[in-house]
Scaffold this active site. Sequence first.
Site, PDB file in Angstrom:
ATOM      1  CD  GLU A  67      -2.656   1.643   2.275  1.00  0.00           C
ATOM      2  OE1 GLU A  67      -3.697   2.425   2.163  1.00  0.00           O
ATOM      3  OE2 GLU A  67      -2.152   1.271   3.431  1.00  0.00           O
ATOM      4  CG  ASP A  70      -2.258  15.695  -2.433  1.00  0.00           C
ATOM      5  OD1 ASP A  70      -2.769  16.163  -3.314  1.00  0.00           O
ATOM      6  OD2 ASP A  70      -1.325  16.120  -1.746  1.00  0.00           O
ATOM      7  CG  ASP A 117     -12.179  12.246  -2.999  1.00  0.00           C
ATOM      8  OD1 ASP A 117     -12.275  13.475  -3.410  1.00  0.00           O
ATOM      9  OD2 ASP A 117     -11.593  11.811  -1.936  1.00  0.00           O
ATOM     10  CB  THR A 126      -9.646   5.506   4.637  1.00  0.00           C
ATOM     11  OG1 THR A 126      -9.926   6.503   3.462  1.00  0.00           O
ATOM     12  CG2 THR A 126      -9.151   4.182   4.024  1.00  0.00           C
TER      13      THR A 126
END
Length: 209
Positions: free
Chosen positions: A40, A115, A151, A188
Amino acid sequence: MLTDKEILEKSRNFFELKVEENKVLDFNEIFGNDQPVHIEIGSGRGEFLLRTAQQNPHINYIGIDLKEKRVKTLFRKLFKEDFKNVRIAKIYLDEENIKFIPPNSIEKIHLQHPDPWPKKRHFHRRIIQHSFIDIMHKLLSKNGIVDIATDHEDYAFWIVEHFMERDDFVSEYKKGFTREAEDGHIETYFEKKKREEGFEPYFMKYRSR
């Protein structure tokens, strides 16, 4: 009772993945087994990394993060639980550092809400660039998976476009993404917060050829 400093030291001594110059990592030696290895990138608070590691004890996980504050948080959380299948590395994955990782040795790479760097002048800072996709391809085993969630709509289309321009990865989704989370999806803190603000994630999955 152990002090916070002692907890961090003990946890770091066990869970930190140390890279030694001119030595390729031996995952069998590190984890004490030959189970598949997942990475990850950008583990943040560790919600995804630790929960998925608990749910999948038959898989070994390496969490990568560069921020010391986040790394310390991960060590503290790891110390409280009986994790045998997690290690933490504070390294930047570039052409030099991947020399320490056996080629084609990683089954899956996770990027949970990287980011988006939304301003055009910052696009070069986005982690998804062709040079980084090259690095992931070198790390992944044949049919290995890159699993991405974001998102940010513009970044989602940026990611889809970059992977579409290549012939060494194929999307698992017809449109290049889906808005529906898989069964067992781990939400998360950041994802939950953005959902509450009205931003639903895009999920992307690419298989290495």
